[in-house]
Design a protein around this motif. Structure first.
Motif, PDB file in Angstrom:
ATOM      1  N   SER A 140     -11.487   4.609  -6.337  1.00 33.61           N
ATOM      2  CA  SER A 140     -10.091   4.762  -5.940  1.00 33.61           C
ATOM      3  C   SER A 140     -10.070   5.561  -4.635  1.00 33.61           C
ATOM      4  N   SER A 141      -9.139   6.481  -4.491  1.00 35.37           N
ATOM      5  CA  SER A 141      -9.011   7.251  -3.257  1.00 35.37           C
ATOM      6  C   SER A 141      -8.085   8.427  -3.503  1.00 35.37           C
ATOM      7  N   LEU A 142      -8.201   9.457  -2.667  1.00 32.75           N
ATOM      8  CA  LEU A 142      -7.213  10.536  -2.714  1.00 32.75           C
ATOM      9  C   LEU A 142      -5.816  10.003  -2.429  1.00 32.75           C
ATOM     10  N   ALA A 143      -5.757   8.875  -1.720  1.00 37.36           N
ATOM     11  CA  ALA A 143      -4.454   8.250  -1.419  1.00 37.36           C
ATOM     12  C   ALA A 143      -3.723   7.816  -2.690  1.00 37.36           C
ATOM     13  N   ALA A 144      -4.443   7.731  -3.806  1.00 41.30           N
ATOM     14  CA  ALA A 144      -3.814   7.364  -5.081  1.00 41.30           C
ATOM     15  C   ALA A 144      -2.800   8.411  -5.529  1.00 41.30           C
ATOM     16  N   PHE A 145      -2.922   9.644  -4.990  1.00 38.40           N
ATOM     17  CA  PHE A 145      -2.088  10.749  -5.457  1.00 38.40           C
ATOM     18  C   PHE A 145      -0.854  11.008  -4.603  1.00 38.40           C
ATOM     19  N   SER A 146      -0.632  10.176  -3.600  1.00 38.64           N
ATOM     20  CA  SER A 146       0.612  10.303  -2.829  1.00 38.64           C
ATOM     21  C   SER A 146       0.923   9.004  -2.108  1.00 38.64           C
ATOM     22  N   PRO A 147       2.193   8.566  -2.154  1.00 38.27           N
ATOM     23  CA  PRO A 147       2.590   7.460  -1.279  1.00 38.27           C
ATOM     24  C   PRO A 147       2.448   7.905   0.179  1.00 38.27           C
ATOM     25  N   ILE A 148       2.231   6.958   1.078  1.00 31.17           N
ATOM     26  CA  ILE A 148       2.129   7.280   2.515  1.00 31.17           C
ATOM     27  C   ILE A 148       2.798   6.164   3.309  1.00 31.17           C
ATOM     28  N   GLY A 149       3.776   6.539   4.119  1.00 30.01           N
ATOM     29  CA  GLY A 149       4.384   5.554   5.010  1.00 30.01           C
ATOM     30  C   GLY A 149       3.374   5.049   6.027  1.00 30.01           C
ATOM     31  N   TYR A 150       3.537   3.821   6.457  1.00 28.23           N
ATOM     32  CA  TYR A 150       2.654   3.133   7.422  1.00 28.23           C
ATOM     33  C   TYR A 150       1.306   2.743   6.805  1.00 28.23           C
ATOM     34  N   LYS A 151       1.106   3.117   5.551  1.00 25.46           N
ATOM     35  CA  LYS A 151      -0.034   2.590   4.791  1.00 25.46           C
ATOM     36  C   LYS A 151       0.491   1.811   3.588  1.00 25.46           C
ATOM     37  N   THR A 152       1.599   2.269   3.015  1.00 26.71           N
ATOM     38  CA  THR A 152       2.395   1.619   1.965  1.00 26.71           C
ATOM     39  C   THR A 152       1.578   0.943   0.861  1.00 26.71           C
ATOM     40  N   VAL A 153       0.997  -0.216   1.133  1.00 24.87           N
ATOM     41  CA  VAL A 153       0.340  -1.010   0.093  1.00 24.87           C
ATOM     42  C   VAL A 153      -0.984  -0.377  -0.343  1.00 24.87           C
ATOM     43  N   TYR A 154      -1.721   0.219   0.591  1.00 25.33           N
ATOM     44  CA  TYR A 154      -3.040   0.774   0.275  1.00 25.33           C
ATOM     45  C   TYR A 154      -2.974   1.893  -0.770  1.00 25.33           C
ATOM     46  N   PRO A 155      -2.166   2.951  -0.570  1.00 19.84           N
ATOM     47  CA  PRO A 155      -2.104   3.993  -1.605  1.00 19.84           C
ATOM     48  C   PRO A 155      -1.622   3.453  -2.949  1.00 19.84           C
ATOM     49  N   ALA A 156      -0.687   2.500  -2.906  1.00 17.39           N
ATOM     50  CA  ALA A 156      -0.195   1.900  -4.155  1.00 17.39           C
ATOM     51  C   ALA A 156      -1.324   1.167  -4.878  1.00 17.39           C
ATOM     52  N   SER A 157      -2.168   0.466  -4.111  1.00 16.34           N
ATOM     53  CA  SER A 157      -3.293  -0.261  -4.723  1.00 16.34           C
ATOM     54  C   SER A 157      -4.307   0.707  -5.326  1.00 16.34           C
ATOM     55  N   LYS A 158      -4.503   1.851  -4.679  1.00 18.85           N
ATOM     56  CA  LYS A 158      -5.453   2.837  -5.200  1.00 18.85           C
ATOM     57  C   LYS A 158      -4.889   3.590  -6.401  1.00 18.85           C
ATOM     58  N   ALA A 159      -3.564   3.764  -6.436  1.00 19.86           N
ATOM     59  CA  ALA A 159      -2.926   4.341  -7.620  1.00 19.86           C
ATOM     60  C   ALA A 159      -3.124   3.398  -8.816  1.00 19.86           C
ATOM     61  N   PHE A 160      -3.050   2.098  -8.546  1.00 21.77           N
ATOM     62  CA  PHE A 160      -3.328   1.103  -9.588  1.00 21.77           C
ATOM     63  C   PHE A 160      -4.753   1.277 -10.124  1.00 21.77           C
ATOM     64  N   ILE A 161      -5.732   1.394  -9.213  1.00 27.21           N
ATOM     65  CA  ILE A 161      -7.134   1.514  -9.617  1.00 27.21           C
ATOM     66  C   ILE A 161      -7.342   2.758 -10.486  1.00 27.21           C
ATOM     67  N   HIS A 162      -6.717   3.865 -10.092  1.00 24.63           N
ATOM     68  CA  HIS A 162      -6.851   5.097 -10.872  1.00 24.63           C
ATOM     69  C   HIS A 162      -6.279   4.902 -12.282  1.00 24.63           C
ATOM     70  N   SER A 163      -5.070   4.369 -12.358  1.00 27.43           N
ATOM     71  CA  SER A 163      -4.406   4.155 -13.644  1.00 27.43           C
ATOM     72  C   SER A 163      -5.171   3.148 -14.511  1.00 27.43           C
ATOM     73  N   PHE A 164      -5.582   2.052 -13.901  1.00 19.96           N
ATOM     74  CA  PHE A 164      -6.359   1.009 -14.592  1.00 19.96           C
ATOM     75  C   PHE A 164      -7.642   1.588 -15.192  1.00 19.96           C
ATOM     76  N   SER A 165      -8.326   2.405 -14.419  1.00 14.68           N
ATOM     77  CA  SER A 165      -9.600   2.993 -14.862  1.00 14.68           C
ATOM     78  C   SER A 165      -9.396   3.944 -16.030  1.00 14.68           C
ATOM     79  N   ARG A 166      -8.348   4.770 -15.944  1.00 12.90           N
ATOM     80  CA  ARG A 166      -8.103   5.733 -17.014  1.00 12.90           C
ATOM     81  C   ARG A 166      -7.726   5.016 -18.317  1.00 12.90           C
ATOM     82  N   GLY A 167      -6.913   3.976 -18.182  1.00 16.55           N
ATOM     83  CA  GLY A 167      -6.526   3.205 -19.367  1.00 16.55           C
ATOM     84  C   GLY A 167      -7.716   2.496 -19.996  1.00 16.55           C
TER      85      GLY A 167
END
Length: 263
Positions: A140-167
């Motif tokens: 995943s990425s540290l970006a999983a822990f905060s939305p970021i403008g101008y990156k938008t989709v990337y942090p959201a995708s990494k938040a998915f990976i973090h959540s998916f992995s924990r589940g």
């Protein structure tokens, strides 16, 4: 292929952190199945690891942004190899204004970061379950822990990976398959990334990571059954402590400056 031999599968293995994972695993004597885009020097890396460490290494040069490719490579791996470790490292990002990117740009990030990781894990899981002990590590990425403008989709995708992995960890915790996730920050993986980190100032330089050290630590912690691997605790702590109304505009402004420089 002798199905008694065990293999570690690494995606995005031709450069950066994926290449470091491949080297560290080969140094442990693990056989490898490496996946990356075509024309990134993967066959040469395989040959080098075989020669240097005496392991067996196979490579697949495919584009994981195409769903059919993910299913095809999964089928081939399942038919030919006993998989004891899967490292879902392949990922893509980008820094652009959301309304200025083509639709394919958005689709590609989701296909590689979300769909390829999920599908490859889904398809190889029965294989992993056949082993005495098996491991899945999702990057995943540290970006999983905060939305970021101008990156938008990337942090959201990494938040998915973090959540998916924990589940998935929770679902499989009573099986032989252990699931972990790592959330690294910026890494000096190539000349361009290194230049960008250097330009972002003292804190960025002080908290940037070396991919070889990250890979070594991740594999060590994975084998110790660490469920969430943190390689940059200072950055993670700041992101955890700061409220969203502070970190969202702060990170977005930082990225906007980067865009303005590139414009």
């Amino acid at each position: 292929m002798d199905m008694q031999e065990k293999f570690a599968v690494v995606t995005g293995a031709s450069q950066g952190l994926g290449k470091s994972f491949a080297r560290q695993l080969a140094a442990q004597g693990r056989n490898l199945v490496l996946i990356s885009l075509p024309n990134e020097g993967l066959p040469a890396l395989c040959e080098e690891l075989v020669s240097q460490y005496g392991v067996v290494a196979h490579c697949y040069e495919i584009d994981l942004s195409v769903k059919e490719n993910v299913l095809a490579v999964s089928k081939s791996i399942n038919e030919n190899f006993s998989v004891e470790m899967l490292i879902n490292n392949a990922g893509i990002g980008g820094t652009k204004k959301f309304d200025e990117v083509p639709a394919g740009y958005v689709e590609k990030i989701i296909q590689v970061n979300v769909l390829a990781t999920s599908l490859l894990t889904h398809q190889l899981l029965p294989n992993l379950k056949l082993q005495e002990k098996a491991y899945i590590l999702n990057v995943s990425s540290l970006a999983a822990f905060s939305p970021i403008g101008y990156k938008t989709v990337y942090p959201a995708s990494k938040a998915f990976i973090h959540s998916f992995s924990r589940g998935l960890y929770q679902e499989l915790k009573r099986t032989n398959v252990f699931v972990s996730v790592v959330n690294p920050g910026p890494m000096k993986t190539n000349a361009d990334t290194t230049r960008r980190i250097e330009e972002q100032g003292f804190f960025a330089r002080a908290t940037s990571l070396d991919p070889d050290k990250v890979a070594r630590y991740c594999i060590q912690q994975l084998q110790k059954r660490d469920t969430v691997i943190m390689v940059n605790r200072l950055s993670w702590l700041l992101l955890a402590i700061l409220p969203i109304w502070i970190k969202l505009p702060m990170l977005t402004n930082k990225i906007k400056k980067e865009i303005d420089v590139m414009a």
